[in-house]
Design a protein around this motif. Structure first.
Motif, PDB file in Angstrom:
ATOM      1  N   HIS A   1       5.423  -5.413   7.200  1.00 39.02           N
ATOM      2  CA  HIS A   1       4.419  -5.540   6.137  1.00 39.02           C
ATOM      3  C   HIS A   1       4.663  -6.719   5.208  1.00 39.02           C
ATOM      4  CE1 HIS A   1       3.373  -1.792   7.842  1.00 39.02           C
ATOM      5  NE2 HIS A   1       4.440  -1.181   7.386  1.00 39.02           N
TER       6      HIS A   1
ATOM      7  N   ASN B   1      -2.395   3.320  12.847  1.00 46.37           N
ATOM      8  CA  ASN B   1      -3.837   3.312  13.116  1.00 46.37           C
ATOM      9  C   ASN B   1      -4.670   3.864  11.979  1.00 46.37           C
ATOM     10  OD1 ASN B   1      -3.822   2.273  15.853  1.00 46.37           O
ATOM     11  ND2 ASN B   1      -2.590   4.093  16.220  1.00 46.37           N
ATOM     12  N   LEU B   2      -4.286   3.516  10.779  1.00 46.76           N
ATOM     13  CA  LEU B   2      -4.986   4.064   9.623  1.00 46.76           C
ATOM     14  C   LEU B   2      -6.401   3.529   9.476  1.00 46.76           C
ATOM     15  CD1 LEU B   2      -2.380   3.919   6.750  1.00 46.76           C
ATOM     16  CD2 LEU B   2      -3.335   5.921   7.852  1.00 46.76           C
ATOM     17  N   THR B   3      -7.281   4.391   9.041  1.00 44.37           N
ATOM     18  CA  THR B   3      -8.583   3.923   8.568  1.00 44.37           C
ATOM     19  C   THR B   3      -8.700   4.380   7.119  1.00 44.37           C
ATOM     20  OG1 THR B   3      -9.737   5.946   9.175  1.00 44.37           O
ATOM     21  CG2 THR B   3      -9.640   4.226  10.847  1.00 44.37           C
ATOM     22  N   VAL B   4      -9.699   3.883   6.417  1.00 44.14           N
ATOM     23  CA  VAL B   4      -9.819   4.271   5.009  1.00 44.14           C
ATOM     24  C   VAL B   4     -10.076   5.756   4.830  1.00 44.14           C
ATOM     25  CG1 VAL B   4     -10.386   2.227   3.680  1.00 44.14           C
ATOM     26  CG2 VAL B   4     -12.107   3.234   5.161  1.00 44.14           C
ATOM     27  N   GLU B   5     -10.597   6.386   5.900  1.00 42.35           N
ATOM     28  CA  GLU B   5     -10.904   7.816   5.781  1.00 42.35           C
ATOM     29  C   GLU B   5      -9.643   8.682   5.813  1.00 42.35           C
ATOM     30  OE1 GLU B   5     -12.758   6.070   8.163  1.00 42.35           O
ATOM     31  OE2 GLU B   5     -14.729   6.054   7.225  1.00 42.35           O
TER      32      GLU B   5
ATOM     33  N   VAL C   1       1.829   5.074  10.682  1.00 43.54           N
ATOM     34  CA  VAL C   1       0.779   4.432   9.881  1.00 43.54           C
ATOM     35  C   VAL C   1       0.053   3.349  10.679  1.00 43.54           C
ATOM     36  CG1 VAL C   1       1.906   4.872   7.691  1.00 43.54           C
ATOM     37  CG2 VAL C   1       2.407   2.749   8.890  1.00 43.54           C
TER      38      VAL C   1
ATOM     39  N   ARG D   1     -13.538  -0.064  12.687  1.00 46.62           N
ATOM     40  CA  ARG D   1     -12.347  -0.874  12.482  1.00 46.62           C
ATOM     41  C   ARG D   1     -12.592  -2.275  13.012  1.00 46.62           C
ATOM     42  NH1 ARG D   1      -7.405   2.008  14.983  1.00 46.62           N
ATOM     43  NH2 ARG D   1      -8.180   3.651  13.645  1.00 46.62           N
TER      44      ARG D   1
ATOM     45  N   LEU E   1       0.852  -1.184   0.000  1.00 43.15           N
ATOM     46  CA  LEU E   1       0.000   0.000   0.000  1.00 43.15           C
ATOM     47  C   LEU E   1       0.890   1.237   0.000  1.00 43.15           C
ATOM     48  CD1 LEU E   1      -2.500  -1.353   2.676  1.00 43.15           C
ATOM     49  CD2 LEU E   1      -2.991  -1.016   0.253  1.00 43.15           C
TER      50      LEU E   1
ATOM     51  N   ILE F   1       3.424 -12.191  15.543  1.00 43.34           N
ATOM     52  CA  ILE F   1       2.249 -11.334  15.339  1.00 43.34           C
ATOM     53  C   ILE F   1       1.281 -11.928  14.322  1.00 43.34           C
ATOM     54  CG2 ILE F   1       1.408  -9.090  14.523  1.00 43.34           C
ATOM     55  CD1 ILE F   1       3.854  -7.784  15.693  1.00 43.34           C
TER      56      ILE F   1
ATOM     57  N   PRO G   1       1.912  -4.929  18.614  1.00 39.65           N
ATOM     58  CA  PRO G   1       0.551  -4.897  18.074  1.00 39.65           C
ATOM     59  C   PRO G   1      -0.473  -4.545  19.142  1.00 39.65           C
ATOM     60  CG  PRO G   1       1.232  -7.164  18.396  1.00 39.65           C
ATOM     61  CD  PRO G   1       2.417  -6.305  18.730  1.00 39.65           C
TER      62      PRO G   1
ATOM     63  N   PRO H   1     -14.388  -1.144   3.294  1.00 39.65           N
ATOM     64  CA  PRO H   1     -13.256  -1.993   3.684  1.00 39.65           C
ATOM     65  C   PRO H   1     -12.251  -1.172   4.485  1.00 39.65           C
ATOM     66  CG  PRO H   1     -12.969  -1.268   1.437  1.00 39.65           C
ATOM     67  CD  PRO H   1     -14.275  -0.684   1.901  1.00 39.65           C
ATOM     68  N   GLN H   2     -11.349  -1.855   5.157  1.00 36.15           N
ATOM     69  CA  GLN H   2     -10.244  -1.168   5.805  1.00 36.15           C
ATOM     70  C   GLN H   2      -9.043  -1.148   4.855  1.00 36.15           C
ATOM     71  OE1 GLN H   2     -10.290  -2.445  10.164  1.00 36.15           O
ATOM     72  NE2 GLN H   2     -11.937  -3.540   9.131  1.00 36.15           N
ATOM     73  N   PRO H   3      -8.000  -0.363   5.203  1.00 37.03           N
ATOM     74  CA  PRO H   3      -6.926  -0.176   4.226  1.00 37.03           C
ATOM     75  C   PRO H   3      -6.255  -1.469   3.746  1.00 37.03           C
ATOM     76  CG  PRO H   3      -6.707   1.399   6.014  1.00 37.03           C
ATOM     77  CD  PRO H   3      -7.808   0.466   6.400  1.00 37.03           C
TER      78      PRO H   3
ATOM     79  N   PHE I   1       1.328   3.700   1.765  1.00 29.54           N
ATOM     80  CA  PHE I   1       1.901   4.191   3.017  1.00 29.54           C
ATOM     81  C   PHE I   1       2.692   3.114   3.748  1.00 29.54           C
ATOM     82  CE2 PHE I   1      -1.761   2.060   4.553  1.00 29.54           C
ATOM     83  CZ  PHE I   1      -2.780   2.441   3.699  1.00 29.54           C
ATOM     84  N   TYR I   2       3.046   2.057   3.053  1.00 29.25           N
ATOM     85  CA  TYR I   2       3.922   1.042   3.649  1.00 29.25           C
ATOM     86  C   TYR I   2       5.243   1.022   2.902  1.00 29.25           C
ATOM     87  CZ  TYR I   2      -0.016  -1.054   6.230  1.00 29.25           C
ATOM     88  OH  TYR I   2      -1.063  -1.284   7.070  1.00 29.25           O
TER      89      TYR I   2
ATOM     90  N   ARG J   1       6.880   0.678  18.530  1.00 30.74           N
ATOM     91  CA  ARG J   1       6.281   0.760  17.196  1.00 30.74           C
ATOM     92  C   ARG J   1       5.735  -0.595  16.753  1.00 30.74           C
ATOM     93  NH1 ARG J   1       7.343  -0.595  11.835  1.00 30.74           N
ATOM     94  NH2 ARG J   1       9.389  -1.428  12.354  1.00 30.74           N
TER      95      ARG J   1
ATOM     96  N   ASN K   1      -6.746   0.127  19.698  1.00 28.94           N
ATOM     97  CA  ASN K   1      -7.187  -1.192  19.254  1.00 28.94           C
ATOM     98  C   ASN K   1      -8.631  -1.460  19.651  1.00 28.94           C
ATOM     99  OD1 ASN K   1      -4.904  -2.134  17.922  1.00 28.94           O
ATOM    100  ND2 ASN K   1      -3.976  -2.937  19.801  1.00 28.94           N
TER     101      ASN K   1
ATOM    102  N   LYS L   1      -0.750  -5.381  10.891  1.00 32.57           N
ATOM    103  CA  LYS L   1      -0.013  -5.518  12.141  1.00 32.57           C
ATOM    104  C   LYS L   1       1.439  -5.946  11.964  1.00 32.57           C
ATOM    105  CE  LYS L   1      -2.820  -4.217  15.467  1.00 32.57           C
ATOM    106  NZ  LYS L   1      -2.488  -3.028  16.271  1.00 32.57           N
TER     107      LYS L   1
ATOM    108  N   PHE M   1      -8.674  -6.091  16.975  1.00 38.02           N
ATOM    109  CA  PHE M   1      -7.248  -6.397  16.949  1.00 38.02           C
ATOM    110  C   PHE M   1      -7.044  -7.915  16.984  1.00 38.02           C
ATOM    111  CE2 PHE M   1      -3.896  -6.998  20.474  1.00 38.02           C
ATOM    112  CZ  PHE M   1      -2.912  -7.372  19.589  1.00 38.02           C
TER     113      PHE M   1
END
Lengths: 294, 348
Positions: free
Chosen positions: B330, A116-120, A114, B47, A32, B244, A247, B133-135, A34-35, A244, B31, B326, B50
């Motif tokens: 990535h 806690n991203l949501t689609v918004e 990045v 969301r 994505l 994770i 999780p 959807p979520q990202p 932002f990754y 960071r 979370n 998470k 978690f």
């Protein structure tokens, strides 16, 4: 950023082309926009994969621990301030040799959060990572090439959380930390990313000896987190990666920063992983060291 | 169609919580967790949780029995849970699917896990169909309909709001929710709570596209030729070998059984284990069939995309995207699946 990216590509191309390095560890574009995950480049033809943007927040130094090089071979890597302190940590702990590394130093203005991203969310307007707002050394402390002008450190949030917790009563402190430890899912990501956690075999995995149980409960979680904190005491380079990668969002660097704050007040200001020649305060005895137990 | 007014949703959930132990998605920090519902809590729909709902059927830490030693004798006390009826509100379709995949592991092929069976039987599933959807979502790639509600007893979904003009839309109470019973259990609940429900002509908000996708065609056959492929070495370099992805995965289900002893007493428990850990396949004699991160990494993806599919006919992934969002570096299944597709296989 684009300029730095071009310079990295050019340097890495030359280094690989002249066979001065075997592998380069940098960042590439992820799934994505932002990754920006770590990338391992071994051929000059792959340099187009390399990028440098606001999302290169991971600390790459830990990868050196598992890099396999034959005698005489070198590894290159891109290093922000925190990466370079991680490298110094590994050199000081005799895990890697300076002469086996070629370091492209990149002064860092802070990377984007990045987690806690949501689609918004608009990924062009993300907040700076907490760990970057606590950074004392945005400039690489060790490098072969410096790719940008140095920047000024502004560690405004370095001890903010520590001071907040220090103000709590004993009972409130216990409640706060119990709440944190209870969240732990024991994935060990904090250990695995940490450049100060460089034991080849961890006590946690020596189950036959029985140092540590696998039960996921407050007591065992606290035991794990605190043992690790004590193990990296005086060696933590404050990269904030533990926090960071967590999780479950544990306030892990608060523990490490509290220890650093205490070391500073007991033995004088000391920043781990900044100067190879510095003597580590917890590794040396001076006759005028504080001795509260007497 | 039946619907619940936006502002009535918390009361509806309060009413359900009077009859059974109710778990709902609630924010704690950044979370979302499925927590025991208490009146006044705020639901978090935006969301996904978690930890996946597998934690509610196959908890990370499950006590089995405790024992005490009395001289030459001993006493054993079973700790098998006998919980009353409960309901989980807000399970998304990816996670609903994961429960059917876990059912195959814990309830089929000749053995039923009693603790899992008990929790499964006493739980009502109230799904939440996604419209946004979520990202990191990619459930549609795994053939899942994010608005299907398959396997749920009741289904909730967002309804289209009347055109109030942009400003009012954001300051208003938010959308109403459609509700649909899918099983007799669901019908019963809906009947009992009919005071909160009204009829409506509003339509469900359609699903926007998943931001990620990958093709699964022929992947199993290709993987069968790829056990020794150099791809595993290349990809696993990035892996930190933390746990994770396996712990946040709604379908990973490996566990360990351990005991804790203190003096004359102790207990046995079952806890999640991860194939990424170095002691996972370590044998008593010291041999480890998966000695490095490459073998461990390869095993995880072969299990998802080959071994499980061969045994149960489906992939062990539901596209929830937790492993991508998470993973500290990535390195997720959609990326790996893409690389498997690209890989050139040398057919000997």
């Amino acid at each position: 950023m684009k300029k730095i990216e071009e310079m990295i590509k050019k340097q890495v191309y030359d280094l690989l082309e002249k066979e001065e390095i075997k592998c380069f560890i940098g960042f590439e574009k992820g799934q994505l926009p932002f990754y920006s995950p770590p990338a391992f480049i071994t051929e000059a033809g792959q340099i187009e994969r390399l990028i440098w943007d606001d999302f290169c927040g991971a600390n790459l130094s830990k990868y050196l621990l598992n890099a396999v090089v034959k005698p005489g071979e070198k590894i290159g890597l891109a290093a922000k301030g925190c990466d370079s302190r991680g490298i110094l940590r590994l050199i000081q702990d005799n895990q890697v040799k300076r002469e086996n590394l070629i370091i492209l130093g990149v002064p860092c203005r802070g990377m984007k959060d990045v987690s806690n991203l949501t689609v918004e969310d608009n990924f062009n307007q993300l907040p700076t990572m907490e760990k970057c707002l606590a950074c004392t050394n945005p400039n690489p402390v060790i490098y072969d090439f410096l790719l940008d002008e140095k920047v000024e450190a502004n560690p405004q949030k370095r001890f903010l959380k520590v001071e907040e917790v220090e103000k709590l009563t004993l009972d409130d402190k216990y409640a706060f930390w119990s709440g944190e430890f209870e969240k732990c899912i024991r994935c060990y990501a904090c250990r695995n990313i940490c450049p100060a956690c460089n034991c080849r075999s961890c006590y946690l995995e020596q189950h036959r000896v029985g140092w540590h149980g696998k039960a996921v409960e407050l007591a065992e979680n606290a035991n794990y987190i605190l043992t690790r904190a004590i193990h990296v005491a005086g060696r933590c380079i404050e990269c904030g990666e533990c926090e960071r990668v967590c999780p479950a969002e544990l306030s892990l660097s608060t523990i490490n920063k509290k220890i650093i704050k205490d070391i500073n007040s007991l033995f004088g200001e000391y920043n781990a992983g900044v100067n190879l020649e510095d003597k580590q305060p917890l590794c040396y005895y001076h006759s005028d060291d504080p001795d509260e137990f007497r | 169609m039946k619907a619940i007014k936006n502002l009535l949703v918390p009361q509806f959930i309060d009413a359900l919580a009077k009859d059974m132990h109710l778990l709902a998605p609630v924010k704690k920090g950044n979370n979302v967790y499925f927590k025991t519902w208490q009146s006044g809590m705020e639901l978090e729909w935006r969301r996904n949780s978690f930890l996946p709902p597998k934690d509610l059927f196959f908890p990370q830490m499950d006590l089995l029995y405790k024992y005490s030693i009395l001289g030459q004798n001993g006493e054993i006390q079973e700790l098998t849970q006998s919980e009353g009826p409960r309901a989980i509100v807000g399970i998304r379709n990816c996670d609903l699917k994961s429960i059917t995949l876990l059912d195959k592991v814990f309830l089929s092929e000749g053995f039923e896990d009693p603790a899992y069976r008990h929790r499964r039987d006493n739980t009502v599933l109230i799904a939440y169909n996604c419209s946004k959807p979520q990202p990191a979502c990619f459930c549609t790639s795994l053939g899942i309909n994010p608005q299907g509600g398959e396997g749920a007893d009741l289904v909730l979904f967002e309804l289209e709001q009347e055109d109030l003009g942009k400003e009012e839309k954001f300051s208003g109470p938010g959308p109403d929710y459609g509700i649909e019973a899918r099983t007799p259990k669901g019908e019963e609940i809906l009947k009992k709570q009919r005071d909160y429900v009204h009829d409506t002509h509003k339509k469900a908000v359609p699903f926007q596209q998943c931001p990620l996708s990958f093709g699964t065609d022929g992947i199993l056959e290709k993987l069968q030729e790829m056990f020794e492929h150099s791809l595993w070495d290349d990809l696993s370099k990035r892996c930190l070998r933390c746990g994770i992805c396996t712990y946040v995965c709604p379908t990973c289900h490996c566990f360990d059984i351990q005991g804790k002893n203190a003096g004359e007493e102790g207990f046995k428990y079952r806890c999640w284990d991860s194939c990424m850990f170095s002691d996972y396949t370590l044998m008593a004699g010291g041999h480890d069939p998966r000695p490095t991160r490459m073998e461990r990494f390869r095993n995880r993806f072969l299990h998802k995309l080959w071994f499980y599919k061969e045994r149960y006919g489906e992939f062990l992934c539901t596209g929830c995207g937790r492993c991508l969002s998470k993973c500290p570096v990535h390195l997720d299944i959609s990326y790996v699946a893409g690389k498997i597709k690209e890989a050139v296989v040398d057919v000997r």
